[in-house]
Design an enzyme around this catalytic site. Sequence first.
Site, short mmCIF file in Angstrom:
data_model
loop_
_atom_site.label_atom_id
_atom_site.label_comp_id
_atom_site.label_asym_id
_atom_site.label_seq_id
_atom_site.Cartn_x
_atom_site.Cartn_y
_atom_site.Cartn_z
N HIS A 87 77.08 -56.79 78.54
CA HIS A 87 78.25 -57.67 78.56
C HIS A 87 78.91 -57.64 79.94
O HIS A 87 79.30 -58.67 80.49
CB HIS A 87 79.30 -57.22 77.52
CG HIS A 87 78.85 -57.31 76.10
ND1 HIS A 87 78.98 -56.26 75.21
CD2 HIS A 87 78.31 -58.32 75.38
CE1 HIS A 87 78.53 -56.63 74.02
NE2 HIS A 87 78.11 -57.87 74.10
N LYS B 141 80.52 -59.91 60.35
CA LYS B 141 79.61 -58.77 60.33
C LYS B 141 80.44 -57.51 60.32
O LYS B 141 81.58 -57.52 60.79
CB LYS B 141 78.62 -58.82 61.50
CG LYS B 141 79.25 -58.93 62.89
CD LYS B 141 78.15 -59.12 63.95
CE LYS B 141 78.71 -59.28 65.34
NZ LYS B 141 77.73 -59.62 66.36
N ARG C 31 69.65 -63.33 76.16
CA ARG C 31 68.72 -62.22 76.36
C ARG C 31 67.27 -62.65 76.20
O ARG C 31 66.43 -62.31 76.97
CB ARG C 31 69.02 -61.07 75.39
CG ARG C 31 70.17 -60.22 75.85
CD ARG C 31 70.74 -59.42 74.73
NE ARG C 31 71.31 -60.28 73.71
CZ ARG C 31 72.02 -59.85 72.69
NH1 ARG C 31 72.22 -58.58 72.53
NH2 ARG C 31 72.52 -60.69 71.83
N SER D 189 74.98 -54.28 71.32
CA SER D 189 75.95 -53.33 70.76
C SER D 189 75.33 -52.60 69.56
O SER D 189 75.55 -51.41 69.37
CB SER D 189 77.21 -54.07 70.31
OG SER D 189 77.84 -54.68 71.40
P1 ADP Z 1 78.52 -62.16 69.23
O1 ADP Z 1 79.08 -61.57 68.00
O2 ADP Z 1 79.12 -63.46 69.64
O3 ADP Z 1 77.01 -62.18 69.30
P2 ADP Z 1 78.40 -60.08 71.19
O4 ADP Z 1 79.51 -59.22 71.62
O5 ADP Z 1 77.25 -59.42 70.54
O6 ADP Z 1 79.06 -61.18 70.34
O7 ADP Z 1 77.85 -60.91 72.44
C1 ADP Z 1 78.67 -61.75 73.20
C2 ADP Z 1 77.79 -62.53 74.16
O8 ADP Z 1 77.16 -61.62 75.05
C3 ADP Z 1 76.66 -63.32 73.51
O9 ADP Z 1 76.48 -64.52 74.25
C4 ADP Z 1 75.46 -62.43 73.67
O10 ADP Z 1 74.25 -63.16 73.68
C5 ADP Z 1 75.76 -61.82 75.02
N1 ADP Z 1 75.11 -60.52 75.22
C6 ADP Z 1 75.10 -59.47 74.39
N2 ADP Z 1 74.41 -58.43 74.90
C7 ADP Z 1 73.95 -58.88 76.11
C8 ADP Z 1 73.12 -58.30 77.14
N3 ADP Z 1 72.61 -57.08 77.01
N4 ADP Z 1 72.87 -59.03 78.24
C9 ADP Z 1 73.36 -60.28 78.36
N5 ADP Z 1 74.12 -60.90 77.43
C10 ADP Z 1 74.41 -60.21 76.31
#
Ligand code: ADP
Length: 173
Positions: free
Chosen positions: A17, A41, A90, A128
């Site tokens: 992130h 979730k 990703r 995460s």
């Molecule tokens: P959500 O619940 O919207 O999926 P996340 O916190 O998991 O929220 O992710 C927020 C954004 O960050 C999403 O666009 C996700 O694809 C992106 N993201 C999550 N992990 C990574 C990573 N390792 N590298 C790049 N982008 C990521």
Amino acid sequence: MKSAIYPGSFDPVTNGHLDIITRAAPLFDQLVVGVFHSPPKSLLFSLDERLALMRRAVATLPNVRVESYTGLTATYAQELGAQVIVRGLRAMSDFDMEFQLALMNKKLVSGLETVCLVASTEYSYLSSSIVKEIVALGGTVTGLVPPHVEVALNQALHPTDGPAPKRTSKWTM
Ligand code: ADP
């Protein structure tokens, strides 16, 4: 002024992130990290905890601010006056969902664009969920999350004082 929002659950914030945030911040005058209040979730960290972990992680970035929101991301972007939603991509598995979200958000608020930044190679496998899984099962996540997030994960998943864990792991790996 060009404003963008980077929305997500951030449960918790990872270096993946942060990679997206540090790369997106220079592209806009202002980047708002929107921490979604109640995604469909189950979460490990409360909203306040997710906000505090994110705020500490981006404290050195002057044009980034962190806020919570609830309801539709498109509506929130409109309220903020943000013209762009930033997302991270990703793998192809992210693409289908991001494609649908981008089109739907544009339908909901005309002119609202989605900019997807491709994940850096070293974080393309990082989520995460996998970080929580590793810590729950006794592994270390140094280099995958900021140090203060690693501490918070260990406190949440392996509390040392008191007989009952604050949270129980539901992950297997
Ligand atoms: P959500 O619940 O919207 O999926 P996340 O916190 O998991 O929220 O992710 C927020 C954004 O960050 C999403 O666009 C996700 O694809 C992106 N993201 C999550 N992990 C990574 C990573 N390792 N590298 C790049 N982008 C990521």
